[in-house]
Write a protein that holds these residues in place. Sequence first.
Motif, PDB file in Angstrom:
ATOM      1  N   UNK A 270       0.797  -1.226   0.000  1.00  0.00           N
ATOM      2  CA  UNK A 270       0.000   0.000   0.000  1.00  0.00           C
ATOM      3  C   UNK A 270       0.832   1.279   0.000  1.00  0.00           C
ATOM      4  N   UNK A 271       2.078   1.185   0.450  1.00  0.00           N
ATOM      5  CA  UNK A 271       2.926   2.377   0.506  1.00  0.00           C
ATOM      6  C   UNK A 271       3.772   2.584  -0.754  1.00  0.00           C
ATOM      7  N   UNK A 272       3.660   1.636  -1.683  1.00  0.00           N
ATOM      8  CA  UNK A 272       4.327   1.829  -2.977  1.00  0.00           C
ATOM      9  C   UNK A 272       3.308   2.496  -3.906  1.00  0.00           C
ATOM     10  N   UNK A 273       3.583   3.721  -4.297  1.00  0.00           N
ATOM     11  CA  UNK A 273       2.634   4.452  -5.145  1.00  0.00           C
ATOM     12  C   UNK A 273       2.734   3.981  -6.596  1.00  0.00           C
ATOM     13  N   UNK A 274       3.963   3.825  -7.067  1.00  0.00           N
ATOM     14  CA  UNK A 274       4.166   3.287  -8.413  1.00  0.00           C
ATOM     15  C   UNK A 274       5.537   2.628  -8.459  1.00  0.00           C
ATOM     16  N   UNK A 275       5.678   1.668  -9.362  1.00  0.00           N
ATOM     17  CA  UNK A 275       7.007   1.054  -9.488  1.00  0.00           C
ATOM     18  C   UNK A 275       7.305   0.727 -10.941  1.00  0.00           C
ATOM     19  N   UNK A 276       8.566   0.922 -11.311  1.00  0.00           N
ATOM     20  CA  UNK A 276       9.070   0.481 -12.608  1.00  0.00           C
ATOM     21  C   UNK A 276       9.765  -0.834 -12.346  1.00  0.00           C
ATOM     22  N   UNK A 277       9.570  -1.817 -13.214  1.00  0.00           N
ATOM     23  CA  UNK A 277      10.295  -3.080 -13.013  1.00  0.00           C
ATOM     24  C   UNK A 277      10.737  -3.642 -14.363  1.00  0.00           C
ATOM     25  N   UNK A 278      12.007  -4.070 -14.403  1.00  0.00           N
ATOM     26  CA  UNK A 278      12.585  -4.570 -15.653  1.00  0.00           C
ATOM     27  C   UNK A 278      12.423  -6.084 -15.749  1.00  0.00           C
ATOM     28  N   UNK A 279      12.836  -6.638 -16.889  1.00  0.00           N
ATOM     29  CA  UNK A 279      12.839  -8.095 -17.068  1.00  0.00           C
ATOM     30  C   UNK A 279      13.668  -8.444 -18.284  1.00  0.00           C
ATOM     31  N   UNK A 280      13.650  -9.702 -18.648  1.00  0.00           N
ATOM     32  CA  UNK A 280      14.230 -10.123 -19.924  1.00  0.00           C
ATOM     33  C   UNK A 280      13.699 -11.493 -20.269  1.00  0.00           C
ATOM     34  N   UNK A 281      13.683 -11.823 -21.524  1.00  0.00           N
ATOM     35  CA  UNK A 281      13.318 -13.116 -22.126  1.00  0.00           C
ATOM     36  C   UNK A 281      12.032 -13.049 -22.952  1.00  0.00           C
ATOM     37  N   UNK A 282      11.250 -12.007 -22.786  1.00  0.00           N
ATOM     38  CA  UNK A 282       9.979 -11.927 -23.508  1.00  0.00           C
ATOM     39  C   UNK A 282       9.153 -13.207 -23.334  1.00  0.00           C
ATOM     40  N   UNK A 283       9.091 -13.702 -22.098  1.00  0.00           N
ATOM     41  CA  UNK A 283       8.236 -14.865 -21.835  1.00  0.00           C
ATOM     42  C   UNK A 283       6.783 -14.461 -22.040  1.00  0.00           C
ATOM     43  N   UNK A 284       5.974 -15.405 -22.501  1.00  0.00           N
ATOM     44  CA  UNK A 284       4.572 -15.064 -22.801  1.00  0.00           C
ATOM     45  C   UNK A 284       3.871 -14.423 -21.609  1.00  0.00           C
ATOM     46  N   UNK A 285       4.074 -15.010 -20.418  1.00  0.00           N
ATOM     47  CA  UNK A 285       3.393 -14.466 -19.234  1.00  0.00           C
ATOM     48  C   UNK A 285       3.824 -13.020 -18.978  1.00  0.00           C
ATOM     49  N   UNK A 293       0.346  -3.596 -18.065  1.00  0.00           N
ATOM     50  CA  UNK A 293       0.981  -2.551 -17.248  1.00  0.00           C
ATOM     51  C   UNK A 293       1.497  -3.048 -15.907  1.00  0.00           C
ATOM     52  N   UNK A 294       1.669  -4.352 -15.756  1.00  0.00           N
ATOM     53  CA  UNK A 294       2.182  -4.890 -14.488  1.00  0.00           C
ATOM     54  C   UNK A 294       3.693  -5.085 -14.491  1.00  0.00           C
ATOM     55  N   UNK A 295       4.291  -5.116 -15.654  1.00  0.00           N
ATOM     56  CA  UNK A 295       5.762  -5.165 -15.781  1.00  0.00           C
ATOM     57  C   UNK A 295       6.129  -4.101 -16.805  1.00  0.00           C
ATOM     58  N   UNK A 296       7.153  -3.274 -16.495  1.00  0.00           N
ATOM     59  CA  UNK A 296       7.399  -2.109 -17.355  1.00  0.00           C
ATOM     60  C   UNK A 296       8.008  -2.477 -18.704  1.00  0.00           C
ATOM     61  N   UNK A 297       8.942  -3.403 -18.694  1.00  0.00           N
ATOM     62  CA  UNK A 297       9.637  -3.744 -19.934  1.00  0.00           C
ATOM     63  C   UNK A 297      10.178  -5.161 -19.860  1.00  0.00           C
TER      64      UNK A 297
END
Length: 369
Positions: A270-285, A293-297
């Motif tokens: 509840x105290x996180x107003x917004x978050x950017x989060x990275x990833x890699x692999x382009x997995x379908x999920x 809009x749940x994972x930034x990139x």
Amino acid sequence: MKRTWKSFSVLLVVMLVTALMAACSDSSGGSSKVSVGIVLPTKDEPRWVQDEQRFKDALSDSKYTTEILFSQGSSAKEKENVETLLNKGIEVLIITPHDGAAAASAVEAAKKEGVTVISYDRLITNTDAVDYYVTFDSVAVGAAQGQYLIDNSEGKDVPLYLYAGAASDNNAFLFFEGAWSVLQPKIADGTFKIANSSEAEKLKDKAELTRDELGKILGQVTTNWDPNEAKNKAQTHLTAASADLKGDVAVLAPNDGTARSIADVFGTDGDITSFLVTGQDAEKASIQYVIDGNQSMTVFKDVRTLVKDAMGIAVEILDGKTPETTGSYDNGNKEVKAKQTDVIVVDQENVKKELIDSEYYEASEFTGL
Ligand code: BGC
């Protein structure tokens, strides 16, 4: 009479089944030769199941026989897999090590039998028994993740949560090194403040880190490539974080599997107003997470190219030619000739163009595109 007929037919069925079983074990048994053995690290991550599928697609019209085995996150199983393939007479081994250093003994056994060894995606370290390395530009993967956080954060003192891959995987060092190369100046100038690693905090004025220094940070923020471990760590970090480390935050997550579980944790605080989060692999999920809009990139690593390069080298070897390479990687023991592929940053803006229009995935596999 009826009874005799019945037992005769039972006998006939038994004989038929026995003959069929003998035929089957003949074709898959020790005598059948395999030219190229492929060993992948685990079926538990979609990334490697995707590689298996892309190998199968690429091999359907090959004149050479291949076999793919999975090591299920165990170096012992990996060694056993290599031995199984050696017994089938392979001439080329394509292998992604579970643990880059521990795999040395498996490939040394292969080398003794005159097999050409291709390290696939992850480098096998500290041995001269590796002939080739096909890989993505892993330093660029990390740099792209870091740069995304820089380009999409606003203001000063943005809390930065760092996560990394498994320390047994050479790539985890390369990813973090790439990310650090762009993030460090932004930590030094006060754009970001490190939220969850005292080791990174200690090294924040150092632009280039030694392997030992990287190892210290990884020791604190590793996910071991395990989404559950990532989730537990994220929960622990958020529980410990003071109010000034909440609000709008940035998260360096090393790959899609860990990014999704870290995103789930950050998304419910509840105290996180917004978050950017990275990833890699382009997995379908994760593509679905990006669309929603749940994972930034994510960083798209086109496995079709890696498979093509690995099989290209294998076929050249089998045909008695010398494969072309584009560079080399130091594995601690030798410069391994390498072929490297570029990567593509994907977010909501270009997800359709890069992954659907390029026919990597089908639109029907996602919702809300
Ligand atoms: C690969 C990544 C993968 C990770 C976890 C790395 O070596 O390059 O694509 O997500 O391992 O399996």
